[in-house]
Design a protein around this motif. Structure first.
Motif, PDB file in Angstrom:
ATOM      1  N   ILE A 177     -10.912  -5.084  -6.742  1.00  8.25           N
ATOM      2  CA  ILE A 177      -9.517  -5.347  -7.088  1.00  8.25           C
ATOM      3  C   ILE A 177      -8.706  -5.448  -5.800  1.00  8.25           C
ATOM      4  N   CYS A 178      -7.807  -6.407  -5.764  1.00  7.13           N
ATOM      5  CA  CYS A 178      -6.910  -6.514  -4.622  1.00  7.13           C
ATOM      6  C   CYS A 178      -5.528  -6.911  -5.117  1.00  7.13           C
ATOM      7  N   VAL A 179      -4.556  -6.896  -4.231  1.00  5.67           N
ATOM      8  CA  VAL A 179      -3.159  -7.129  -4.616  1.00  5.67           C
ATOM      9  C   VAL A 179      -2.535  -8.214  -3.746  1.00  5.67           C
ATOM     10  N   VAL A 180      -1.874  -9.167  -4.405  1.00  4.27           N
ATOM     11  CA  VAL A 180      -0.928 -10.041  -3.707  1.00  4.27           C
ATOM     12  C   VAL A 180       0.448  -9.518  -4.098  1.00  4.27           C
ATOM     13  N   GLY A 181       1.090  -8.816  -3.200  1.00  2.68           N
ATOM     14  CA  GLY A 181       2.318  -8.099  -3.522  1.00  2.68           C
ATOM     15  C   GLY A 181       3.557  -8.983  -3.443  1.00  2.68           C
ATOM     16  N   GLU A 182       4.441  -8.816  -4.399  1.00  7.26           N
ATOM     17  CA  GLU A 182       5.745  -9.477  -4.377  1.00  7.26           C
ATOM     18  C   GLU A 182       6.845  -8.503  -3.962  1.00  7.26           C
ATOM     19  N   ASN A 183       6.440  -7.308  -3.571  1.00  5.07           N
ATOM     20  CA  ASN A 183       7.398  -6.324  -3.053  1.00  5.07           C
ATOM     21  C   ASN A 183       7.674  -6.671  -1.590  1.00  5.07           C
ATOM     22  N   VAL A 184       8.459  -7.743  -1.417  1.00  7.29           N
ATOM     23  CA  VAL A 184       8.632  -8.363  -0.102  1.00  7.29           C
ATOM     24  C   VAL A 184       9.388  -7.487   0.890  1.00  7.29           C
ATOM     25  N   TRP A 185       9.980  -6.404   0.423  1.00 11.29           N
ATOM     26  CA  TRP A 185      10.688  -5.484   1.314  1.00 11.29           C
ATOM     27  C   TRP A 185       9.714  -4.564   2.044  1.00 11.29           C
ATOM     28  N   ASN A 186       8.456  -4.521   1.596  1.00 13.82           N
ATOM     29  CA  ASN A 186       7.449  -3.667   2.209  1.00 13.82           C
ATOM     30  C   ASN A 186       6.667  -4.416   3.279  1.00 13.82           C
ATOM     31  N   LYS A 187       6.222  -3.709   4.270  1.00 13.71           N
ATOM     32  CA  LYS A 187       5.269  -4.245   5.234  1.00 13.71           C
ATOM     33  C   LYS A 187       3.870  -4.194   4.611  1.00 13.71           C
ATOM     34  N   ARG A 188       3.007  -5.146   5.008  1.00 17.45           N
ATOM     35  CA  ARG A 188       1.672  -5.206   4.410  1.00 17.45           C
ATOM     36  C   ARG A 188       0.905  -3.903   4.603  1.00 17.45           C
ATOM     37  N   GLU A 189       0.949  -3.352   5.793  1.00 21.24           N
ATOM     38  CA  GLU A 189       0.179  -2.147   6.090  1.00 21.24           C
ATOM     39  C   GLU A 189       0.625  -0.973   5.207  1.00 21.24           C
TER      40      GLU A 189
END
Length: 538
Positions: free
Chosen positions: A148-160
């Protein structure tokens, strides 16, 4: 002057992105559990910890604006001088979007090998707000057959930071994948945009963008162009076994569904279920476009035994007594307001509105599967208000928290009661009939044994639990009928069976803490997500 954002959550995160991270000093939040920590690298401060307020300018979220405004005014702050409302919508310039797209593509390139052939959860809810993380971690622990992996739309967060929270491979999508951030002032040549108009699903997405964001046709087509470009890159590079989307009616979901179909990738829509403590994974969509509604008759015939019915009775009793709800309910005493405004000698009609942006634009598809009579919940609410005034009924209009509009009270018939903040359980208990178009408040009302009149479609339609009306001219007659008959024994029996069928075949346990467990267990493989369709085809 110090700049602060009230609310260390997703709305505040979007405001941070809109303002620029370097222009915000800290967050204010009244939740003690959040305070003393960091959100998006910024300190979170409790209001009681602030010794001075006069040097502040505060951005206040629209969904709790009035109560926060009262607190700020009490501290001597002046509206538009020391604070303002943040409405959640942000237009970004093409230069900014292109730069962020480059960042997103670089993250994809660096992480695509880790994400290859995985199940992609595409959205921002994996860790934030709804606890999908626990659900998917349980899947992994019990031997689910794909990573399982995530393409995040929480654009206010940094990827790390997002990956640290999610504990699975994570990349962050470009800014415009957030539902409240969109492109403006595009300079893309029309020759590059022409293909979007020729593909029905993408053209529908562009029309939705125009209506939701109030942008030009060119900007709308350009918005879809950039969404499509990134989505195709991800699907082509990662080759996912399954994509899980969070909404079937968001602009980006039109695009993602098209790309999945183009590349032959399985996809599902997921969101919190209509009973609290559950998740839905549906191959067709949500609400009136869900598998149980599209196949209403077949779903109603799915077999349940006495043990299923007994469990349904236990769940019903628990939900009634606990007043559990999908959303945290405000602790507001309405006694004084309602005692003053309600005539106890007259029946009370409660209208629970839905999120209006879900039905924009008002297409034939929306009319067929969601709202056959009204383009918006405001239209429905205003129409009902005049019926109630004509009959001298008490009328309460409760807007959805994401569709609060200061103009609504002025549109309602005289004598209507408009309540932005209220515990929905208390409102239902004080009402004689509850009306919705497609809001899941209908389930809360049925749990509390109140008659429900449906003006549109969701999972409950055709199950014998509610009063249903699809012609405007019949609404008044059906309301009177619902008042006279109430929540009938036949409807109660149908609802009991409907509960049993939902928890046996459709709704998953979201693993949240509660006194009793209910809902399906986590799936063991991808095919398990599609088990309801197999039952219905039998």
């Amino acid at each position: 002057m110090r700049i602060a954002i009230w609310g260390a959550g997703y709305i505040g995160g979007k405001q941070l992105v809109a303002l620029g991270r370097d222009k915000v000093d800290f967050f204010i939040d009244s939740n003690p559990k959040k305070c003393s920590g960091l959100f998006c690298g910024k300190k979170i401060v409790h209001p009681d910890e602030l010794s001075t307020w006069s040097d502040l300018f505060v951005y206040v979220p629209y969904n709790f604006y009035n109560e926060i405004k009262a607190s700020l005014v009490a501290h001597g702050l002046v509206e538009k001088v020391n604070f303002c409302k943040y409405d959640g919508k942000n237009g970004i310039d093409e230069v900014i979007l292109k730069k962020d797209l480059e960042r997103a593509l670089q993250e994809l390139e660096e992480n695509k090998e880790r994400m290859l052939n995985s199940v992609i959860f595409w959205g921002w809810n994996f860790f934030q707000k709804s606890n999908y993380k626990s659900f998917f971690m349980r899947m992994r622990q019990t031997g689910f057959d794909s990573q399982i992996c995530v393409v995040g739309e929480n654009v206010w967060n940094k990827r790390e930071q997002a990956e640290k929270e999610n504990e699975v491979a994570t990349i962050i999508a470009p800014l415009n994948f957030d539902r409240d951030i969109h492109l403006i002032n595009s300079q893309i040549n029309y020759s590059q945009l022409h293909v979007i108009e020729e593909i029905e699903k993408l053209n529908d997405a562009a029309k939705a963008a125009m209506n939701i964001y109030g942008i030009s046709h060119r900007d709308a087509l350009s918005e879809i162009y950039y969404l499509l470009y990134y989505a195709e890159k991800v699907i082509h590079e990662v080759k996912p076994a399954l994509v899980i989307l969070e909404s079937s009616r968001a602009v980006r979901s039109y695009v993602l569904a098209y790309v999945c179909q183009k590349y032959g990738v399985k996809y599902l829509y997921s969101h919190p279920g209509h009973f609290p403590g559950t998740y839905i994974f549906d191959s067709l969509g949500e609400s009136g476009c869900s598998v149980p509604n599209i196949n209403s008759e077949k779903f109603s015939r799915l077999p349940v035994d006495q043990s299923d019915i007994a469990k349904a009775c236990e769940i019903w009793k628990y939900l009634y007594e606990s007043k559990a709800n999908r959303k945290c309910q405000p602790n507001i005493d309405l006694t004084e307001i309602l005692e003053r405004k309600i005539n106890k000698q007259r029946p009370t009609i409660l209208f629970a509105a839905h999120v209006d942006s879900d039905n924009v634009p008002y297409t034939e598809h929306v009319r067929k599967y969601f709202s056959p009579m009204f383009a918006t919940s405001i239209d429905a609410g205003v129409y009902l208000s005049h019926i109630c005034k004509k009959n001298n009924w008490n009328y309460i209009y409760k807007p959805h928290p994401l569709s609060i509009n200061e103009q609504i009270p002025d549109l309602l018939a005289e004598g209507s009661i408009y309540l932005e903040q209220a515990n929905i359980n208390d409102l239902i208990d004080r009402s004689d009939v509850v009306v919705t178009v497609q809001s899941s408040v209908n389930y809360v009302a049925l749990i509390r044994s109140k008659p429900v009149v449906m003006l549109g479609y969701n999972v409950i339609n055709g199950k014998g639990c509610t009063y249903e009306v699809y012609v405007k001219e019949n609404i008044e007659k059906i309301l009177k009928h619902a008042m006279e008959q109430g929540f009938t024994p036949e409807q109660k029996e149908a609802f009991r069976r409907h509960i049993a069928q939902n928890f046996k075949y459709y709704l998953y346990d979201d693993l949240s803490e509660r006194d009793i467990r209910y809902g399906k267990s986590v799936p063991g493989c991808i095919d398990d997500f599609f088990s309801l369709e197999k039952y219905i085809k039998k």
